[in-house]
Scaffold this motif. Structure first.
Motif, mmCIF file in Angstrom:
data_model
loop_
_atom_site.group_PDB
_atom_site.id
_atom_site.type_symbol
_atom_site.label_atom_id
_atom_site.label_comp_id
_atom_site.label_asym_id
_atom_site.label_seq_id
_atom_site.Cartn_x
_atom_site.Cartn_y
_atom_site.Cartn_z
ATOM 1 N N LEU A 37 0.825 -1.210 0.000
ATOM 2 C CA LEU A 37 0.000 0.000 0.000
ATOM 3 C C LEU A 37 0.856 1.256 0.000
ATOM 4 C CD1 LEU A 37 -2.755 -1.194 2.436
ATOM 5 C CD2 LEU A 37 -3.064 -0.621 0.031
ATOM 6 N N LYS A 38 1.941 1.239 0.751
ATOM 7 C CA LYS A 38 2.836 2.399 0.774
ATOM 8 C C LYS A 38 3.447 2.615 -0.603
ATOM 9 C CE LYS A 38 6.479 4.627 3.324
ATOM 10 N NZ LYS A 38 7.249 4.665 4.560
ATOM 11 N N LYS A 39 3.877 1.520 -1.264
ATOM 12 C CA LYS A 39 4.443 1.625 -2.611
ATOM 13 C C LYS A 39 3.422 2.196 -3.595
ATOM 14 C CE LYS A 39 5.821 -1.203 -6.544
ATOM 15 N NZ LYS A 39 4.767 -0.929 -7.487
ATOM 16 N N LEU A 40 2.170 1.727 -3.497
ATOM 17 C CA LEU A 40 1.153 2.136 -4.461
ATOM 18 C C LEU A 40 0.632 3.549 -4.239
ATOM 19 C CD1 LEU A 40 -0.977 -1.137 -4.706
ATOM 20 C CD2 LEU A 40 0.745 -0.312 -6.328
ATOM 21 N N PHE A 41 0.405 3.924 -2.979
ATOM 22 C CA PHE A 41 -0.346 5.155 -2.707
ATOM 23 C C PHE A 41 0.459 6.311 -2.107
ATOM 24 C CE2 PHE A 41 -3.639 1.883 -2.797
ATOM 25 C CZ PHE A 41 -4.531 2.472 -3.674
ATOM 26 N N TYR A 43 3.581 7.611 -2.919
ATOM 27 C CA TYR A 43 4.615 8.330 -3.650
ATOM 28 C C TYR A 43 4.059 9.126 -4.823
ATOM 29 C CZ TYR A 43 7.565 5.488 -0.710
ATOM 30 O OH TYR A 43 8.140 4.903 0.383
ATOM 31 N N ASN A 44 3.471 8.491 -5.800
ATOM 32 C CA ASN A 44 3.062 9.226 -7.003
ATOM 33 C C ASN A 44 1.598 9.075 -7.354
ATOM 34 O OD1 ASN A 44 5.645 10.219 -7.536
ATOM 35 N ND2 ASN A 44 6.238 8.328 -8.557
ATOM 36 N N TYR A 45 0.802 8.400 -6.553
ATOM 37 C CA TYR A 45 -0.576 8.151 -6.956
ATOM 38 C C TYR A 45 -1.427 9.400 -6.727
ATOM 39 C CZ TYR A 45 -4.905 5.778 -7.963
ATOM 40 O OH TYR A 45 -6.083 5.407 -8.544
ATOM 41 N N ASP A 46 -2.170 9.805 -7.771
ATOM 42 C CA ASP A 46 -3.064 10.957 -7.689
ATOM 43 C C ASP A 46 -4.441 10.514 -8.181
ATOM 44 O OD1 ASP A 46 -4.416 13.351 -7.739
ATOM 45 O OD2 ASP A 46 -2.965 14.385 -9.029
ATOM 46 N N LYS A 47 -5.379 10.382 -7.263
ATOM 47 C CA LYS A 47 -6.704 9.873 -7.626
ATOM 48 C C LYS A 47 -7.519 10.853 -8.463
ATOM 49 C CE LYS A 47 -8.781 11.296 -3.265
ATOM 50 N NZ LYS A 47 -9.389 10.812 -2.031
ATOM 51 N N TYR A 93 -1.113 2.767 -12.638
ATOM 52 C CA TYR A 93 -0.301 3.112 -11.471
ATOM 53 C C TYR A 93 -0.487 2.139 -10.311
ATOM 54 C CZ TYR A 93 0.527 7.457 -13.921
ATOM 55 O OH TYR A 93 0.906 8.376 -14.861
ATOM 56 N N LEU A 94 -1.486 1.297 -10.386
ATOM 57 C CA LEU A 94 -1.741 0.339 -9.303
ATOM 58 C C LEU A 94 -1.373 -1.071 -9.772
ATOM 59 C CD1 LEU A 94 -5.114 1.674 -7.841
ATOM 60 C CD2 LEU A 94 -2.771 2.128 -7.077
ATOM 61 N N THR A 95 -0.082 -1.265 -10.013
ATOM 62 C CA THR A 95 0.427 -2.575 -10.416
ATOM 63 C C THR A 95 1.562 -2.963 -9.479
ATOM 64 O OG1 THR A 95 2.011 -1.606 -11.951
ATOM 65 C CG2 THR A 95 -0.147 -2.190 -12.850
ATOM 66 N N TRP A 96 1.758 -4.273 -9.318
ATOM 67 C CA TRP A 96 2.824 -4.758 -8.455
ATOM 68 C C TRP A 96 3.236 -6.155 -8.890
ATOM 69 C CZ3 TRP A 96 -2.254 -4.401 -6.880
ATOM 70 C CH2 TRP A 96 -2.878 -5.565 -6.466
ATOM 71 N N ASP A 97 4.381 -6.577 -8.383
ATOM 72 C CA ASP A 97 4.895 -7.910 -8.641
ATOM 73 C C ASP A 97 4.351 -8.848 -7.565
ATOM 74 O OD1 ASP A 97 6.295 -10.198 -9.232
ATOM 75 O OD2 ASP A 97 8.271 -9.360 -8.765
ATOM 76 N N GLU A 109 -11.217 1.332 -0.635
ATOM 77 C CA GLU A 109 -12.383 2.217 -0.705
ATOM 78 C C GLU A 109 -12.322 3.013 -2.005
ATOM 79 O OE1 GLU A 109 -15.021 2.596 1.341
ATOM 80 O OE2 GLU A 109 -14.269 1.017 2.659
ATOM 81 N N SER A 110 -13.448 3.162 -2.662
ATOM 82 C CA SER A 110 -13.485 3.878 -3.936
ATOM 83 C C SER A 110 -13.053 5.335 -3.794
ATOM 84 C CB SER A 110 -14.879 3.808 -4.550
ATOM 85 O OG SER A 110 -15.826 4.434 -3.709
ATOM 86 N N SER A 111 -13.194 5.895 -2.610
ATOM 87 C CA SER A 111 -12.795 7.289 -2.392
ATOM 88 C C SER A 111 -11.273 7.468 -2.410
ATOM 89 C CB SER A 111 -13.357 7.794 -1.062
ATOM 90 O OG SER A 111 -12.872 6.994 0.005
ATOM 91 N N GLU A 112 -10.508 6.377 -2.383
ATOM 92 C CA GLU A 112 -9.045 6.455 -2.361
ATOM 93 C C GLU A 112 -8.411 6.294 -3.738
ATOM 94 O OE1 GLU A 112 -7.372 7.270 0.283
ATOM 95 O OE2 GLU A 112 -9.158 7.252 1.552
ATOM 96 N N ILE A 113 -9.209 5.967 -4.760
ATOM 97 C CA ILE A 113 -8.661 5.698 -6.087
ATOM 98 C C ILE A 113 -9.410 6.515 -7.139
ATOM 99 C CG2 ILE A 113 -7.892 3.359 -5.514
ATOM 100 C CD1 ILE A 113 -10.456 2.314 -6.834
#
Length: 191
Positions: A37-41, A43-47, A93-97, A109-113
């Protein structure tokens, strides 16, 4: 026995609430979910921005409407439809290994993305808030959200063959693009 009953009640209550992962950008998380979650949200995530790395690329949104119930008010010539609006898309932007984190999916929550703005153009109540806040499943293939929604459509009555009269109700759903309505982004739902 009383302790066991209280434990069961608490378990059932927590189960009904559902499981949503919360994230915190401060500190170093110890769990795999927290690290992801820290990696995804954090640093660069802008909803507020469309979820594509090439801004000129389109976001393809697949939408299905599942009617759960409806109510026809012949006096007001309106049809109220209670639906589940299934939408899916790819958020680049919401991808991971999966191998790195050992996690297949997250519930957010939909309000976060970023979510597509789907509005009814001819809703009787003319409100954009027809769908409630909801949870979405994020996985490596994209995003799936299924919010409950309520729409009210206008109907046109035909009483020429009374008592076998008909009601023709339609609702147009779509998105506003650049301040003007784009007809190619409009879905008409015949009822």
């Amino acid at each position: 026995m009383l302790f066991l009953m209280k434990s069961i009640v608490i378990f059932v209550f927590v189960s009904l609430l559902g499981f949503t992962i919360a994230f915190n950008c401060d500190g170093e998380p110890s769990s795999s979910e927290g690290k992801l979650l820290k990696k995804l949200f954090c640093y660069n995530y802008d909803k507020t921005e469309r979820p594509v790395k090439n801004y000129s690329a389109a976001v393809n949104v697949t939408m299905n409407v599942h009617v759960q119930n409806y109510d026809l008010d012949e006096r007001k010539s309106t049809l109220t439809a209670f639906v589940w609006m299934s939408t899916s898309w790819k958020d680049e932007y919401l991808t991971w290994d999966r191998m790195e984190y050992g996690i297949d999916k997250l519930i957010i929550e939909s309000s976060e993305i970023w979510t597509p703005t789907i509005i009814p153009f001819n809703n009787y109540k003319s409100t954009e808030a027809a769908c409630s806040n909801h949870r979405c499943e994020v996985n490596q293939l994209g995003m799936v959200c299924v919010p409950p929604c309520q729409y009210e459509a206008f109907c046109v009555s035909n009483t020429a063959n009374w008592p076998f009269d008909t009601q023709n109700c339609s609702l147009s759903l779509g998105t506003w693009v650049g301040g003007s309505r784009e007809d190619k982004n409009t879905t008409k739902i015949p009822t």
